[in-house]
Design a protein around this motif. Structure first.
Motif, PDB file in Angstrom:
ATOM      1  N   ILE A   5       0.860  -1.156  -0.031  1.00  0.00           N
ATOM      2  CA  ILE A   5       0.081   0.006   0.055  1.00  0.00           C
ATOM      3  C   ILE A   5       1.109   1.218   0.047  1.00  0.00           C
ATOM      4  CG2 ILE A   5      -1.868   1.342   1.143  1.00  0.00           C
ATOM      5  CD1 ILE A   5      -2.676  -1.375   2.598  1.00  0.00           C
ATOM      6  N   ALA A   6       0.765   2.116  -0.982  1.00  0.00           N
ATOM      7  CA  ALA A   6       1.385   3.332  -1.274  1.00  0.00           C
ATOM      8  C   ALA A   6       0.726   4.450  -0.888  1.00  0.00           C
ATOM      9  CB  ALA A   6       1.941   3.407  -2.640  1.00  0.00           C
ATOM     10  N   GLN A   7       1.051   5.400   0.101  1.00  0.00           N
ATOM     11  CA  GLN A   7       0.510   6.748   0.372  1.00  0.00           C
ATOM     12  C   GLN A   7       0.630   7.658  -0.645  1.00  0.00           C
ATOM     13  OE1 GLN A   7       2.190   9.686   3.017  1.00  0.00           O
ATOM     14  NE2 GLN A   7       0.634   9.232   4.564  1.00  0.00           N
ATOM     15  N   ARG A  27      -2.811   3.812  -2.500  1.00  0.00           N
ATOM     16  CA  ARG A  27      -2.989   3.010  -3.904  1.00  0.00           C
ATOM     17  C   ARG A  27      -2.482   1.667  -3.401  1.00  0.00           C
ATOM     18  NH1 ARG A  27       0.089   5.471  -7.608  1.00  0.00           N
ATOM     19  NH2 ARG A  27      -1.690   6.561  -8.403  1.00  0.00           N
ATOM     20  N   ARG A  28      -3.274   0.727  -3.549  1.00  0.00           N
ATOM     21  CA  ARG A  28      -3.107  -0.732  -3.289  1.00  0.00           C
ATOM     22  C   ARG A  28      -2.117  -1.385  -4.432  1.00  0.00           C
ATOM     23  NH1 ARG A  28      -8.577   0.294  -2.715  1.00  0.00           N
ATOM     24  NH2 ARG A  28      -9.026   0.623  -0.701  1.00  0.00           N
ATOM     25  N   LEU A  29      -1.859  -2.385  -4.012  1.00  0.00           N
ATOM     26  CA  LEU A  29      -0.978  -3.318  -4.831  1.00  0.00           C
ATOM     27  C   LEU A  29      -1.346  -3.563  -6.143  1.00  0.00           C
ATOM     28  CD1 LEU A  29       1.942  -4.758  -4.757  1.00  0.00           C
ATOM     29  CD2 LEU A  29       0.889  -6.820  -4.112  1.00  0.00           C
ATOM     30  N   ASP A  30      -2.860  -3.600  -6.314  1.00  0.00           N
ATOM     31  CA  ASP A  30      -3.534  -3.983  -7.721  1.00  0.00           C
ATOM     32  C   ASP A  30      -3.596  -2.673  -8.553  1.00  0.00           C
ATOM     33  OD1 ASP A  30      -5.542  -2.820  -6.328  1.00  0.00           O
ATOM     34  OD2 ASP A  30      -6.840  -4.188  -6.393  1.00  0.00           O
ATOM     35  N   GLY A  31      -3.535  -1.402  -7.709  1.00  0.00           N
ATOM     36  CA  GLY A  31      -3.585  -0.185  -8.623  1.00  0.00           C
ATOM     37  C   GLY A  31      -4.759   0.332  -8.070  1.00  0.00           C
ATOM     38  N   SER A  32      -5.670  -0.223  -7.424  1.00  0.00           N
ATOM     39  CA  SER A  32      -6.853   0.421  -6.921  1.00  0.00           C
ATOM     40  C   SER A  32      -6.654   1.616  -5.808  1.00  0.00           C
ATOM     41  CB  SER A  32      -7.984  -0.296  -6.288  1.00  0.00           C
ATOM     42  OG  SER A  32      -7.351  -1.165  -5.376  1.00  0.00           O
ATOM     43  N   GLU A  33      -7.084   2.651  -5.736  1.00  0.00           N
ATOM     44  CA  GLU A  33      -7.114   3.422  -4.907  1.00  0.00           C
ATOM     45  C   GLU A  33      -8.176   3.395  -3.803  1.00  0.00           C
ATOM     46  OE1 GLU A  33      -6.505   7.558  -6.321  1.00  0.00           O
ATOM     47  OE2 GLU A  33      -4.942   6.663  -7.781  1.00  0.00           O
ATOM     48  N   GLY A  34      -7.777   3.878  -2.614  1.00  0.00           N
ATOM     49  CA  GLY A  34      -8.673   4.022  -1.422  1.00  0.00           C
ATOM     50  C   GLY A  34      -8.401   5.147  -0.344  1.00  0.00           C
ATOM     51  N   ILE A  35      -8.634   4.773   1.093  1.00  0.00           N
ATOM     52  CA  ILE A  35      -8.458   5.711   1.958  1.00  0.00           C
ATOM     53  C   ILE A  35      -8.089   4.521   3.170  1.00  0.00           C
ATOM     54  CG2 ILE A  35      -9.788   7.681   1.665  1.00  0.00           C
ATOM     55  CD1 ILE A  35     -11.861   6.798   3.852  1.00  0.00           C
ATOM     56  N   TYR A  36      -7.124   5.206   3.935  1.00  0.00           N
ATOM     57  CA  TYR A  36      -6.803   4.294   5.312  1.00  0.00           C
ATOM     58  C   TYR A  36      -6.706   5.388   6.384  1.00  0.00           C
ATOM     59  CZ  TYR A  36      -4.764  -0.034   6.956  1.00  0.00           C
ATOM     60  OH  TYR A  36      -4.686  -0.979   7.543  1.00  0.00           O
ATOM     61  N   SER A  37      -7.348   5.179   7.466  1.00  0.00           N
ATOM     62  CA  SER A  37      -7.313   5.862   8.640  1.00  0.00           C
ATOM     63  C   SER A  37      -6.167   5.383   9.655  1.00  0.00           C
ATOM     64  CB  SER A  37      -8.542   5.850   9.380  1.00  0.00           C
ATOM     65  OG  SER A  37      -9.561   6.469   8.594  1.00  0.00           O
ATOM     66  N   VAL A  38      -5.330   6.344  10.260  1.00  0.00           N
ATOM     67  CA  VAL A  38      -4.154   5.838  10.779  1.00  0.00           C
ATOM     68  C   VAL A  38      -4.403   6.740  12.316  1.00  0.00           C
ATOM     69  CG1 VAL A  38      -1.632   5.859  11.131  1.00  0.00           C
ATOM     70  CG2 VAL A  38      -2.738   5.270   8.966  1.00  0.00           C
ATOM     71  N   LEU A  39      -4.325   5.884  13.407  1.00  0.00           N
ATOM     72  CA  LEU A  39      -4.259   6.492  14.619  1.00  0.00           C
ATOM     73  C   LEU A  39      -2.729   6.572  15.158  1.00  0.00           C
ATOM     74  CD1 LEU A  39      -5.943   7.695  17.289  1.00  0.00           C
ATOM     75  CD2 LEU A  39      -5.863   5.268  18.036  1.00  0.00           C
ATOM     76  N   GLU A  40      -2.138   7.826  15.345  1.00  0.00           N
ATOM     77  CA  GLU A  40      -0.979   7.991  15.708  1.00  0.00           C
ATOM     78  C   GLU A  40      -0.769   8.205  17.406  1.00  0.00           C
ATOM     79  OE1 GLU A  40       0.527  11.009  13.412  1.00  0.00           O
ATOM     80  OE2 GLU A  40       1.001   9.979  11.714  1.00  0.00           O
ATOM     81  N   ARG A  41      -0.109   7.474  18.082  1.00  0.00           N
ATOM     82  CA  ARG A  41       0.034   7.910  19.538  1.00  0.00           C
ATOM     83  C   ARG A  41       1.571   7.431  19.859  1.00  0.00           C
ATOM     84  NH1 ARG A  41      -3.230   5.203  23.810  1.00  0.00           N
ATOM     85  NH2 ARG A  41      -2.408   7.033  24.808  1.00  0.00           N
ATOM     86  N   ALA A  42       2.056   8.171  20.790  1.00  0.00           N
ATOM     87  CA  ALA A  42       3.327   8.113  21.329  1.00  0.00           C
ATOM     88  C   ALA A  42       3.722   6.623  21.702  1.00  0.00           C
ATOM     89  CB  ALA A  42       3.750   9.143  22.661  1.00  0.00           C
TER      90      ALA A  42
END
Length: 180
Positions: A5-7, A27-42
């Motif tokens: 998965i590439a940002q 962008r996923r490995l197959d070329g399709s695009e989407g969203i990814y939610s990421v929670l960042e914490r210390a």
């Protein structure tokens, strides 16, 4: 190696003292695009304190699940920048239990929830314990400490009394390293 998965872009959705939530277009490995939610914490430390064959755990009310939970002492210092993991572990142990470790050794690492969070934890084994004064945070006012034989902790895990994933993972790491 190609990333699966590439940002493509990122935007901050929410931020406070304890966390940041971002939404990435990917962008996923197959070329399709989407969203990814990421929670960042210390990053956090979890400590397996043991003295005379007894493990020390803390029990506290965990607001998100609405229950009291037994777990190893653990935590993070969100309000500080880069924190030395050893200092964090020693500090969290003292804050939550009042115990001071004469020997503190990092034995592993865990991810809190790699499917949606970047938070990483370091697992420490604490021995040569002496009593000090606990300094709980405001959310930890109801925290209590208990000590249990290793077999009791195993029974608590098997019986569903201990359900905290990080505590179970830290216990397993210590057990697999033949420290318990």
């Amino acid at each position: 190696m190609t990333e699966a998965i590439a940002q493509l872009s990122t935007r901050l959705v929410y931020e406070n003292r304890w966390l940041r939530l971002r939404e990435d277009r990917v962008r996923r490995l197959d070329g399709s695009e989407g969203i990814y939610s990421v929670l960042e914490r210390a990053d956090f430390a979890v400590i397996c304190p043991i003295q005379a064959g007894r493990l020390f755990l803390v029990e506290q009310f965990r607001y998100p699940v609405g229950e009291r939970v037994w777990e190893f002492p653990m935590g993070t210092w969100e309000w500080r920048g880069d924190v030395d993991p050893m200092a964090l572990a020693a500090g969290e142990l003292r804050e939550e239990t009042g115990l001071i470790a004469g020997t503190l050794v990092q034995i592993g690492e865990v991810f809190q929830a790699a499917g949606y969070s970047s938070q990483r934890g370091r697992v420490f084994f604490a021995t040569d314990l002496t009593e000090g004064e606990a300094e709980p945070e405001p959310e930890e006012q109801d925290m209590r400490r208990g000590s249990f034989a290793v077999a009791e902790v195993e029974a608590m895990i098997r019986g569903g009394v201990i359900r905290d994933a990080i505590t179970i993972a830290a216990f397993a790491q210590a057990r697999l390293l033949a420290l318990l």
